[in-house]
Design a protein around this motif. Sequence first.
Motif, PDB file in Angstrom:
ATOM      1  N   HIS A  50       1.044  -1.242  -0.135  1.00 19.72           N
ATOM      2  CA  HIS A  50      -0.124   0.062   0.020  1.00 19.72           C
ATOM      3  C   HIS A  50       0.831   1.438  -0.037  1.00 19.72           C
ATOM      4  O   HIS A  50       0.323   2.437   0.321  1.00 19.72           O
ATOM      5  N   THR A  51       2.253   1.168  -0.569  1.00 23.16           N
ATOM      6  CA  THR A  51       2.813   2.497  -0.717  1.00 23.16           C
ATOM      7  C   THR A  51       2.400   2.725  -2.224  1.00 23.16           C
ATOM      8  O   THR A  51       1.923   2.043  -3.022  1.00 23.16           O
ATOM      9  N   CYS A  52       2.452   4.080  -2.392  1.00 20.53           N
ATOM     10  CA  CYS A  52       1.605   4.901  -3.300  1.00 20.53           C
ATOM     11  C   CYS A  52       2.673   5.071  -4.662  1.00 20.53           C
ATOM     12  O   CYS A  52       3.939   5.503  -4.443  1.00 20.53           O
ATOM     13  N   LEU A  53       2.395   4.510  -5.784  1.00 19.11           N
ATOM     14  CA  LEU A  53       3.009   4.921  -6.996  1.00 19.11           C
ATOM     15  C   LEU A  53       2.715   5.885  -7.890  1.00 19.11           C
ATOM     16  O   LEU A  53       3.287   6.362  -8.868  1.00 19.11           O
ATOM     17  N   ASP A  54       1.406   6.422  -7.474  1.00 19.03           N
ATOM     18  CA  ASP A  54       0.858   7.239  -8.269  1.00 19.03           C
ATOM     19  C   ASP A  54      -0.327   7.863  -7.535  1.00 19.03           C
ATOM     20  O   ASP A  54      -1.416   7.232  -7.730  1.00 19.03           O
ATOM     21  N   PRO A  55      -0.477   9.136  -6.924  1.00 21.54           N
ATOM     22  CA  PRO A  55      -1.538   9.657  -6.146  1.00 21.54           C
ATOM     23  C   PRO A  55      -3.022   9.674  -7.032  1.00 21.54           C
ATOM     24  O   PRO A  55      -3.733   9.915  -6.283  1.00 21.54           O
ATOM     25  N   HIS A  56      -2.706   9.701  -8.506  1.00 24.44           N
ATOM     26  CA  HIS A  56      -3.972   9.726  -9.240  1.00 24.44           C
ATOM     27  C   HIS A  56      -4.172   8.484  -9.777  1.00 24.44           C
ATOM     28  O   HIS A  56      -4.790   8.310 -10.866  1.00 24.44           O
ATOM     29  N   LEU A  65      -7.127   3.270  -1.142  1.00 28.66           N
ATOM     30  CA  LEU A  65      -6.253   4.123  -1.520  1.00 28.66           C
ATOM     31  C   LEU A  65      -6.131   4.280  -2.828  1.00 28.66           C
ATOM     32  O   LEU A  65      -6.367   3.453  -3.608  1.00 28.66           O
TER      33      LEU A  65
END
Lengths: 321, 321
Positions: free
Chosen positions: A159-165, A173
Motif C-alpha cells: 500500500h505504498t503509493c506509486l501514483d497519487p492519481h 487508497l
Amino acid sequence: VRQVIAVDMGGTNIRAARVDATGVILARHTVPTPASASVEIGLDALTEAISAVRDGSEDAAAIACPGPLDTVRGTLVSPPQLPAWRDVPLERLLEERLLLPTHIINHASAAALGEWTFGAGRGTAHMVYIIAGTGIGGGAVAHGTLIEGRAGMALEFGHTCLDPHGPICGCGLLGCVEAYSAGAGITRRAHEAIARGEGAGITEAAAGEAITGESVARAARTGDAAAVQIIATAGEMLGVGVANLLHLFDTEKVVIGGGMTRMGPRYWEPFMIAIARHTLLPYAGVPIVFSELGDNAGLLGAASRALILRSDALHTSNAMP
Amino acid sequence: VRQVIAVDMGGTNIRAARVDATGVILARHTVPTPASASVEIGLDALTEAISAVRDGSEDAAAIACPGPLDTVRGTLVSPPQLPAWRDVPLERLLEERLLLPTHIINHASAAALGEWTFGAGRGTAHMVYIIAGTGIGGGAVAHGTLIEGRAGMALEFGHTCLDPHGPICGCGLLGCVEAYSAGAGITRRAHEAIARGEGAGITEAAAGEAITGESVARAARTGDAAAVQIIATAGEMLGVGVANLLHLFDTEKVVIGGGMTRMGPRYWEPFMIAIARHTLLPYAGVPIVFSELGDNAGLLGAASRALILRSDALHTSNAMP
C-alpha cells in the motif's frame, strides 16, 4: 537440538509444525480455519493443530498471523480474514492453553524472517523480502534485525503509493503497488478492459470461470493485447516499487515470493527493466532472487521467531540459540 | 564526561566542533570547503578546522559527509559537491592525521541520528527523519538502531518515485519526491510555468535575482496562481512520500528538518491532507514534528556516531556511554 512450535494462521488453513533449530520440520498438521466463527472456536482449532504436532520437547511457540496486529501488546487488531477477531489478546490466550512462551508475528514479516534465517536471504545482514500474490506484502532485515516497527506492522509495501492519481486499490487508497501488481489488481484491470470492449482473449482464457491473475497471464501468452499490457504494467510497477525499496534500505539482496513468481517473462522482464530505469547507480546491481522456501516461508519464519524468543535480545540480535 | 570531535562537511563549509556526551557543543570552528581543489588541500582544511577545536581530551571523531559513500570501507565514493574526491579512504586518511578512531556517516543519516539522540526524536525506538531543502534526504531509526544499509546509503528518500511518468529530477530519474517537493524541483516547475506564459508573480517576487523556492513561495503568498499550484503540489507530494514511509516503517514519530520547514501553510497544509488521504488507518496518527536541532542536526549526529564508536555494539544498541 531445541524444538519449537510454529503456526501459519491464514484465512483458509491453520498450519502447525514442530521445527528444530536448524529449520527442519519434524511434524506438521493442518486444520481448516473457522474464519467466520467465534474466537473461542478459532482457539480450539489452533490448539487442535498444535496438539497434533507437540511431543513435549518444545520450549516456545510463535504464530504468523494476518494483520493489522500489535506485537507489543500481543493482540490481533482487526484481521479482515477473521471478522470476529477484533482486539484479541492471542499471545496471552495461547500461553494459557499451551503453557509455552508464545509470540505473534505478521505474516509477511514471518515469511521474510523465514527466508532470512533458513532460505534465500541467509548469510546477509540486509535483506528485503516481497510477497506478491493476491495481495502484496513485505519484510525487511537491516543490520541483522527484522524491522517490525512500533507494533509489528512494518513493510506494508503493497500500500505504498506509486501514483497519487492512480487506480483505486482494494484498500480504498489510490495508486498502491498492490492495485497494479497483485492478483486482485490485475483482475480489476482485466474487468475494466472487458468493460471497454477489449480483452476478448481474457474472457476466453477464463473459460467461464472467474477471471484471475492466472487467466489474464494465460491470455497474455496467447497475445491478447489488453492482457499483455496489464501484465506488463503489473510487472513494471512492482519494479518501480522495488526500486524505491532499494533507495530506502541500501540492501544486499531482494527475495521475492508468492504466486506472482510463476508469472513468467511477460511480468518479470518489465519488472527488471523498471528497476534498471528507476534506480540510481550506487543502488543498482543488488541480486534479486525468488524465494527458496515457497509456502513454508511463513511457517519457518514463525519457527525462527520462536527460537529467538528464548534469546535475551529479541529485537537486537540475529544470534540463533 | 567524554568528549568527541564532530564534523559536518558540506559543499560550502567544513564545520568542526568538540561535543560532550550530552550533546553540548564546547567549541566550534568553520572553514570554507575547498570544493574544487585536490583531496590533499581538502584534508588540510579538515585538519585545520578540527585542530582549532581540539583540546586533547577527545577520544573519537566522526565526519558527516556527502554521499554516495561507503561506511564499511570508510570511503567517499563520488560526492557531486567535491569533484576531486573519488574513492577517497577518508577514515584512514583522517585517522593517520588525527590519531583518533574516525568514522564517516552520510549527511542525512547524521542529521537523523542527531535528532534521535539529542533532538525531536529522543526517547523513541522508531523514528523517521526527513530533510527537505534544495534536495531531499532522510534517515530512519528502527528498534533503536540507525538504519544505514550495506554501505551507509539507506533512506535515499528524495529519489523514491511517486509517478514513473512524472517530471524529470535533477538525478535523471522520473517522478522523484525531490523533483516535486524540494527547492530545486520547485524552481524547475516555476521556470516551466514562466515558459508557458504563467507565473508573472514569480518573476516579480524574484525581483531580478535567480528564482528560488523562497521566491516562488513569496509569489504564492501574493496569490499568483501558478506559484500557489506549484507550492501546493510540492507539499502534497512530500505528504504522499511520507505516507509511504509510514506504511514501510510503522514508526513512532516523523521529524522534518531543512529549509522547507519555513514554507508555511501553503506547503504544509496540502502535505497534511495528502498524509491523511494516502495513509491506511492503522498507520495514521503518527506525530509529525519539525526538527529541534536545525542546522546543528548533522554536527550533533556526527557527535552521536563518534560517541557510539567506542561502544561494543555499534549497530545493535542505542546505549550511550
